[in-house]
Design a protein around this motif. Structure first.
Motif, PDB file in Angstrom:
ATOM      1  N   TRP A  14       0.735  -1.353   0.021  1.00 27.75           N
ATOM      2  CA  TRP A  14      -0.108   0.013  -0.012  1.00 27.75           C
ATOM      3  C   TRP A  14       0.943   1.189   0.022  1.00 27.75           C
ATOM      4  CZ3 TRP A  14      -4.693   0.520  -1.801  1.00 27.75           C
ATOM      5  CH2 TRP A  14      -5.429  -0.800  -1.827  1.00 27.75           C
ATOM      6  N   ALA A  15       1.820   1.184   0.699  1.00 27.40           N
ATOM      7  CA  ALA A  15       2.701   2.522   0.605  1.00 27.40           C
ATOM      8  C   ALA A  15       3.505   2.637  -0.746  1.00 27.40           C
ATOM      9  CB  ALA A  15       3.696   2.089   1.762  1.00 27.40           C
ATOM     10  N   SER A  16       3.770   1.476  -1.196  1.00 27.89           N
ATOM     11  CA  SER A  16       4.342   1.555  -2.668  1.00 27.89           C
ATOM     12  C   SER A  16       3.404   2.077  -3.710  1.00 27.89           C
ATOM     13  CB  SER A  16       4.976   0.458  -3.159  1.00 27.89           C
ATOM     14  OG  SER A  16       6.030  -0.347  -2.217  1.00 27.89           O
ATOM     15  N   LEU A  17       2.039   1.715  -3.686  1.00 27.01           N
ATOM     16  CA  LEU A  17       1.276   2.014  -4.355  1.00 27.01           C
ATOM     17  C   LEU A  17       0.640   3.587  -3.939  1.00 27.01           C
ATOM     18  CD1 LEU A  17      -1.298  -0.966  -4.401  1.00 27.01           C
ATOM     19  CD2 LEU A  17       0.138  -0.183  -6.193  1.00 27.01           C
ATOM     20  N   ILE A  18       0.673   4.223  -2.944  1.00 30.44           N
ATOM     21  CA  ILE A  18       0.593   5.527  -2.579  1.00 30.44           C
ATOM     22  C   ILE A  18       1.864   6.337  -3.196  1.00 30.44           C
ATOM     23  CG2 ILE A  18       0.265   7.351  -1.068  1.00 30.44           C
ATOM     24  CD1 ILE A  18      -2.325   5.427  -1.158  1.00 30.44           C
ATOM     25  N   THR A  19       2.968   5.976  -3.034  1.00 31.04           N
ATOM     26  CA  THR A  19       3.796   6.400  -3.567  1.00 31.04           C
ATOM     27  C   THR A  19       3.983   6.731  -5.004  1.00 31.04           C
ATOM     28  OG1 THR A  19       5.243   5.912  -1.734  1.00 31.04           O
ATOM     29  CG2 THR A  19       6.615   6.432  -3.657  1.00 31.04           C
ATOM     30  N   ILE A  20       3.709   5.604  -5.733  1.00 33.15           N
ATOM     31  CA  ILE A  20       3.303   5.603  -7.202  1.00 33.15           C
ATOM     32  C   ILE A  20       2.295   6.740  -7.481  1.00 33.15           C
ATOM     33  CG2 ILE A  20       2.726   4.406  -9.187  1.00 33.15           C
ATOM     34  CD1 ILE A  20       4.200   1.768  -7.826  1.00 33.15           C
ATOM     35  N   ALA A  21       1.187   6.576  -6.979  1.00 30.07           N
ATOM     36  CA  ALA A  21       0.004   7.181  -7.126  1.00 30.07           C
ATOM     37  C   ALA A  21       0.352   8.954  -7.018  1.00 30.07           C
ATOM     38  CB  ALA A  21      -1.340   7.084  -6.378  1.00 30.07           C
ATOM     39  N   THR A  22       1.219   9.304  -6.003  1.00 31.37           N
ATOM     40  CA  THR A  22       1.389  10.573  -5.797  1.00 31.37           C
ATOM     41  C   THR A  22       2.529  11.065  -6.616  1.00 31.37           C
ATOM     42  OG1 THR A  22       3.042   9.920  -3.993  1.00 31.37           O
ATOM     43  CG2 THR A  22       0.914  10.533  -3.133  1.00 31.37           C
ATOM     44  N   ALA A  23       3.439  10.387  -6.897  1.00 29.27           N
ATOM     45  CA  ALA A  23       4.613  10.615  -8.178  1.00 29.27           C
ATOM     46  C   ALA A  23       3.753  10.845  -9.416  1.00 29.27           C
ATOM     47  CB  ALA A  23       5.315   9.547  -8.112  1.00 29.27           C
ATOM     48  N   GLY A  24       2.722   9.969  -9.666  1.00 31.83           N
ATOM     49  CA  GLY A  24       2.002  10.036 -10.964  1.00 31.83           C
ATOM     50  C   GLY A  24       1.088  11.534 -10.871  1.00 31.83           C
ATOM     51  N   GLY A  25       0.566  11.573  -9.746  1.00 33.13           N
ATOM     52  CA  GLY A  25      -0.134  12.868  -9.563  1.00 33.13           C
ATOM     53  C   GLY A  25       0.665  14.234  -9.910  1.00 33.13           C
ATOM     54  N   GLY A  26       1.804  14.034  -9.322  1.00 34.43           N
ATOM     55  CA  GLY A  26       2.768  15.343  -9.346  1.00 34.43           C
ATOM     56  C   GLY A  26       3.132  15.374 -10.880  1.00 34.43           C
ATOM     57  N   LEU A  27       3.428  14.479 -11.590  1.00 31.70           N
ATOM     58  CA  LEU A  27       3.508  14.424 -13.025  1.00 31.70           C
ATOM     59  C   LEU A  27       2.510  15.245 -13.992  1.00 31.70           C
ATOM     60  CD1 LEU A  27       5.249  11.160 -13.839  1.00 31.70           C
ATOM     61  CD2 LEU A  27       6.587  13.264 -13.786  1.00 31.70           C
ATOM     62  N   PHE A  28       1.265  15.067 -13.365  1.00 30.31           N
ATOM     63  CA  PHE A  28       0.123  15.330 -14.112  1.00 30.31           C
ATOM     64  C   PHE A  28      -0.292  16.925 -13.547  1.00 30.31           C
ATOM     65  CE2 PHE A  28      -0.435  10.826 -14.959  1.00 30.31           C
ATOM     66  CZ  PHE A  28      -0.316  11.065 -16.536  1.00 30.31           C
ATOM     67  N   GLY A  29       0.501  17.296 -12.638  1.00 31.53           N
ATOM     68  CA  GLY A  29       0.253  18.593 -11.980  1.00 31.53           C
ATOM     69  C   GLY A  29      -0.562  19.049 -10.881  1.00 31.53           C
ATOM     70  N   LEU A  30      -0.869  17.667 -10.093  1.00 29.69           N
ATOM     71  CA  LEU A  30      -1.904  17.930  -9.078  1.00 29.69           C
ATOM     72  C   LEU A  30      -0.952  18.222  -7.976  1.00 29.69           C
ATOM     73  CD1 LEU A  30      -3.610  14.438  -9.048  1.00 29.69           C
ATOM     74  CD2 LEU A  30      -4.559  16.457  -9.790  1.00 29.69           C
ATOM     75  N   LEU A  32       0.301  18.153  -4.478  1.00 31.84           N
ATOM     76  CA  LEU A  32       0.571  16.998  -3.593  1.00 31.84           C
ATOM     77  C   LEU A  32       1.893  17.427  -2.577  1.00 31.84           C
ATOM     78  CD1 LEU A  32       0.683  14.267  -6.107  1.00 31.84           C
ATOM     79  CD2 LEU A  32      -1.338  15.009  -4.560  1.00 31.84           C
ATOM     80  N   ALA A  33       2.159  19.035  -2.492  1.00 32.72           N
ATOM     81  CA  ALA A  33       3.125  19.251  -1.799  1.00 32.72           C
ATOM     82  C   ALA A  33       3.089  18.910  -0.138  1.00 32.72           C
ATOM     83  CB  ALA A  33       3.375  20.724  -1.951  1.00 32.72           C
ATOM     84  N   GLY A  34       1.800  18.938   0.382  1.00 34.56           N
ATOM     85  CA  GLY A  34       1.660  18.781   1.848  1.00 34.56           C
ATOM     86  C   GLY A  34       1.022  17.607   2.053  1.00 34.56           C
ATOM     87  N   LEU A  35       1.057  16.649   1.153  1.00 32.91           N
ATOM     88  CA  LEU A  35       0.469  15.114   1.204  1.00 32.91           C
ATOM     89  C   LEU A  35       1.339  14.184   2.013  1.00 32.91           C
ATOM     90  CD1 LEU A  35      -1.784  13.278   0.644  1.00 32.91           C
ATOM     91  CD2 LEU A  35      -0.568  12.752  -1.240  1.00 32.91           C
ATOM     92  N   ASP A  36       0.818  13.832   3.175  1.00 35.99           N
ATOM     93  CA  ASP A  36       1.584  12.890   4.352  1.00 35.99           C
ATOM     94  C   ASP A  36       1.302  11.274   3.650  1.00 35.99           C
ATOM     95  OD1 ASP A  36       2.707  11.429   6.253  1.00 35.99           O
ATOM     96  OD2 ASP A  36       1.494  12.192   7.528  1.00 35.99           O
ATOM     97  N   ASN A  37       2.179  10.839   3.008  1.00 39.23           N
ATOM     98  CA  ASN A  37       2.155   9.415   2.400  1.00 39.23           C
ATOM     99  C   ASN A  37       1.668   8.436   3.593  1.00 39.23           C
ATOM    100  OD1 ASN A  37       2.551  10.461  -0.043  1.00 39.23           O
ATOM    101  ND2 ASN A  37       4.472   9.543  -0.377  1.00 39.23           N
ATOM    102  N   GLY A  38       2.282   8.479   4.814  1.00 40.78           N
ATOM    103  CA  GLY A  38       2.111   7.555   6.042  1.00 40.78           C
ATOM    104  C   GLY A  38       0.812   7.741   6.294  1.00 40.78           C
ATOM    105  N   ALA A  39       0.188   8.785   6.549  1.00 46.33           N
ATOM    106  CA  ALA A  39      -1.396   9.062   6.809  1.00 46.33           C
ATOM    107  C   ALA A  39      -2.311   8.600   5.878  1.00 46.33           C
ATOM    108  CB  ALA A  39      -1.488  10.527   7.295  1.00 46.33           C
ATOM    109  N   LEU A  40      -1.850   8.944   4.631  1.00 40.39           N
ATOM    110  CA  LEU A  40      -2.664   8.259   3.586  1.00 40.39           C
ATOM    111  C   LEU A  40      -2.758   6.842   3.519  1.00 40.39           C
ATOM    112  CD1 LEU A  40      -4.668   9.051   1.258  1.00 40.39           C
ATOM    113  CD2 LEU A  40      -2.623   9.413  -0.266  1.00 40.39           C
ATOM    114  N   THR A  41      -1.734   6.228   3.615  1.00 37.31           N
ATOM    115  CA  THR A  41      -1.416   4.922   3.678  1.00 37.31           C
ATOM    116  C   THR A  41      -2.547   4.146   4.735  1.00 37.31           C
ATOM    117  OG1 THR A  41       0.502   4.731   2.798  1.00 37.31           O
ATOM    118  CG2 THR A  41       0.009   2.901   3.785  1.00 37.31           C
TER     119      THR A  41
END
Length: 68
Positions: A14-30, A32-41
């Motif tokens: 799940w942490a890996s999937l969140i990391t991939i999703a946030t990286a992909g979101g950053g590529l598309f201009g979303l 995501l600067a203040g996003l806490d991956n641990g809390a989201l997971t």
């Protein structure tokens, strides 16, 4: 480590999937600067746990045969 569990119960997956999703979101201009991956997971794992519990309850209520 001899115990096995389904892939969807793995915090690492799940942490890996969140990391991939946030990286992909950053590529598309979303933004995501203040996003806490641990809390989201943790939040996603809690939601999945709740949903799987509901599925188990409703599955048992709808079952046509007894547990042996």
């Amino acid at each position: 480590m001899t115990e096995t569990k389904p892939w969807y119960l793995s915090r690492t997956i799940w942490a890996s999937l969140i990391t991939i999703a946030t990286a992909g979101g950053g590529l598309f201009g979303l933004p995501l600067a203040g996003l806490d991956n641990g809390a989201l997971t943790d939040t996603l794992l809690q939601a999945i746990t709740a949903i799987s519990g509901l599925v188990a309850i409703f599955g048992r209520l709808d079952a046509k045969s007894r547990i042996g």
